[in-house]
Design an enzyme around this catalytic site. Structure first.
Site, PDB file in Angstrom:
ATOM      1  N   ASP A 141       7.920  -3.749  -4.581  1.00 56.78           N
ATOM      2  CA  ASP A 141       7.170  -3.551  -5.827  1.00 56.78           C
ATOM      3  C   ASP A 141       8.014  -3.336  -7.086  1.00 56.78           C
ATOM      4  O   ASP A 141       8.984  -2.572  -7.052  1.00 56.78           O
ATOM      5  CB  ASP A 141       6.313  -2.278  -5.738  1.00 56.78           C
ATOM      6  CG  ASP A 141       5.570  -2.142  -4.433  1.00 56.78           C
ATOM      7  OD1 ASP A 141       5.663  -3.024  -3.583  1.00 56.78           O
ATOM      8  OD2 ASP A 141       4.890  -1.114  -4.278  1.00 56.78           O
ATOM      9  N   GLU A 198      -3.410   0.110  -2.983  1.00 54.16           N
ATOM     10  CA  GLU A 198      -2.069   0.495  -3.418  1.00 54.16           C
ATOM     11  C   GLU A 198      -1.880   0.119  -4.897  1.00 54.16           C
ATOM     12  O   GLU A 198      -2.607  -0.729  -5.421  1.00 54.16           O
ATOM     13  CB  GLU A 198      -1.001  -0.236  -2.585  1.00 54.16           C
ATOM     14  CG  GLU A 198      -1.083   0.038  -1.089  1.00 54.16           C
ATOM     15  CD  GLU A 198       0.020  -0.633  -0.275  1.00 54.16           C
ATOM     16  OE1 GLU A 198       0.589   0.037   0.586  1.00 54.16           O
ATOM     17  OE2 GLU A 198       0.302  -1.825  -0.501  1.00 54.16           O
TER      18      GLU A 198
HETATM   19  C1  FRU Z   1       3.239  -1.539  -1.881  1.00 56.87           C
HETATM   20  C2  FRU Z   1       3.813  -0.308  -1.239  1.00 56.87           C
HETATM   21  C3  FRU Z   1       3.429   0.930  -2.043  1.00 56.87           C
HETATM   22  C4  FRU Z   1       4.513   1.898  -1.673  1.00 56.87           C
HETATM   23  C5  FRU Z   1       5.720   1.003  -1.556  1.00 56.87           C
HETATM   24  C6  FRU Z   1       6.708   1.418  -0.503  1.00 56.87           C
HETATM   25  O1  FRU Z   1       3.947  -2.683  -1.596  1.00 56.87           O
HETATM   26  O2  FRU Z   1       3.400  -0.202   0.096  1.00 56.87           O
HETATM   27  O3  FRU Z   1       2.130   1.384  -1.785  1.00 56.87           O
HETATM   28  O4  FRU Z   1       4.687   2.891  -2.624  1.00 56.87           O
HETATM   29  O5  FRU Z   1       5.229  -0.296  -1.259  1.00 56.87           O
HETATM   30  O6  FRU Z   1       7.847   0.609  -0.541  1.00 56.87           O
END
Ligand code: FRU
Length: 474
Positions: free
Chosen positions: A3, A182
């Protein structure tokens, strides 16, 4: 990496942080990688900004400029504050624990200090409690946090970024629940460019679920936000996808950018949890999408999101080649002499009496990626079944698309092709398809084809694109 995180603009610099595992090419203990840009096109890599500590790994989150030093961390001056998720497990248990924490910087994001009162927000009832996105709500003079809480979004308030109060909840029975929620975002945008008439856009990414071949993807809601509660304009069962491709996930917008038309700038992670850890590459392991400008446009179906590539990207265009008022017929290829690796293609095509028109790109005798529009089905498709290396996951080789009506019988596309990606903006950004592809470096042919009749290229421009790492500037 995964992300994008903590995107904020401060003193002439765009900051982009990102979920990063510096010691491996698959997901692992998360750090925040960091890059800085002055134009959102050229980037300078910076040292890792946040490392795991006693409270756990550093999951996704956001950053803001604390202009009035509401946090008291900056001696009365403006400074940068990151609000992120600390991820570990409950003591003597395997149950994940996700708590929200702060880090701050008084030197334009060069160094970061974790706040000594971390974590600042805890919810022991909800296991998936992460990815805080914070913004200043000027009318209420409060910080607002939207955060993913299992299968919904929660909204919290604060006056100082350190103490947070629960305000409201959204989404338990709205939109798609194909996966865990998310990386939310909540932004105000003008409708049809009218800054007096605004709506709020809620972005929610939904995680991979083995039952759905699409993998992780991102939905959005349009509605109203009074500083306390978000109310969706659509029926609860309506699902609006931000991108109709497979590789745009966890995207959010930049904080503190002042655009003349109040649009917002967005970037997403160009991969999918379905196969991200199996990506058939070595040191390079996925990228972000191009930066995009978000706007709202009203139409017969209601108000919808429109995405456009950030205008500064035009700097990367090399020598234009263009075609106008050119008839295309079956079994002839206008581009038979061209070889193209990374390029932008912008076109308007009148489909006249054709049944289907399309582009075959990154093509060779054995590979091709096809973008097609079928008139009878009113379907814009991307087919990456023969795009190159694709056997690393059964969901990767696929054909997928989106229904839409042509405007005056004309297909308008803006396509960005790179060594491992494709970003298609249709109808001036009303529909977007973002996909990774892994063609051979020598698959560089391009074909424009028509089936079932003739079509007419009203205008078509091709721009080979220079690398953002190239020394040449235009
Ligand atoms: C989304 C996610 C988020 C989390 C991060 C962990 O891709 O799963 O929810 O904070 O990646 O790397």
């Amino acid at each position: 990496m995964n992300d994008p995180n903590g995107m904020v603009y401060f003193e002439g610099e765009y900051h982009l942080f990102y979920q990063h595992h510096p010691h491996g090419t698959t997901w692992g203990p998360m750090h925040w990688g960091h890059a800085i840009s002055k134009d959102l096109v050229h980037w300078e890599h910076r040292p890792v900004a946040l490392k795991p500590d006693d409270n756990g790994a550093i999951f996704s989150g956001s950053a803001v400029v604390d202009w009035e030093d509401t946090s008291g961390l900056f001696g009365g001056k403006p400074g940068l504050v990151i609000i992120f998720t600390h991820a570990d497990t409950y003591p003597d248990s395997d149950r994940p624990r996700q708590r929200q924490s702060l880090a701050y910087s008084s030197d334009k994001g060069r160094t970061w200090t974790k706040y000594e009162g971390n974590p600042v927000l805890i919810n022991e009832q909800i296991t998936d409690f992460r990815d805080p996105k914070v913004f200043w709500h000027a009318a209420n003079r409060k910080w607002v946090m939207v955060i993913a809480a299992a299968d919904r979004i929660q909204i919290y308030h604060s006056t100082n970024l350190k103490d947070w109060n629960f305000e409201s909840e959204f989404g338990a029975s709205e939109g798609s629940h194909d996966g865990v929620w998310e990386c939310p975002d909540l932004i105000e945008l003008p409708v049809d460019g009218n800054t007096e008439q605004t709506k709020w856009l809620m972005i929610v990414s939904i995680g991979d679920n083995p039952d759905f071949t699409e993998g992780s993807r991102t939905q959005y809601f349009i509605g109203d936000f009074d500083g306390h509660t978000f109310v969706n304009d659509s029926y609860p069962e309506t699902v609006l996808w931000l991108d109709h491709g497979r590789d745009n996930y966890a995207g959010v917008t930049w904080s503190d950018v002042n655009t003349s038309d109040n649009s917002k700038l967005f970037i997403g992670w160009m991969s999918n949890w379905k196969y991200a850890n199996l990506t058939p590459t070595d040191s390079w392991r996925s990228a972000m999408t191009l930066p995009r400008v978000l706007r709202l446009k009203s139409g017969t179906a209601g108000i919808r999101l429109v995405q456009e590539p950030f205008a500064e990207l035009n700097k990367l265009r090399l020598q234009e080649q263009s075609w106008n008022e050119t008839t295309i017929i079956p079994n002839q290829n206008l581009f038979a002499d061209l070889k193209l690796g990374s390029y932008e293609l912008e076109c308007e095509i009148d489909l006249a009496n054709a049944e289907e028109v399309g582009f075959k790109l990154r093509k060779s005798d054995s590979e091709e990626t096809v973008i097609s529009y079928n008139v009878a089905l009113q379907l814009l498709d991307v087919d990456r079944t023969k795009s190159g290396e694709s056997g690393f996951h059964e969901s990767f080789p696929c054909k997928h698309g989106v229904n839409f009506e042509l405007q005056n019988g004309r297909l308008k596309l803006r396509i960005f092709v790179d060594h491992s990606s494709l970003e298609v903006f249709a109808n001036d950004g009303e529909l977007v398809i973002t996909d990774q592809i892994f063609p051979d470096a020598n698959s560089t042919d391009l074909e424009l084809y028509v089936i079932g009749g003739e079509a007419k290229v009203i205008s078509l421009a091709l721009y080979p694109m220079m690398s953002i790492n190239s020394e040449v500037t235009v």
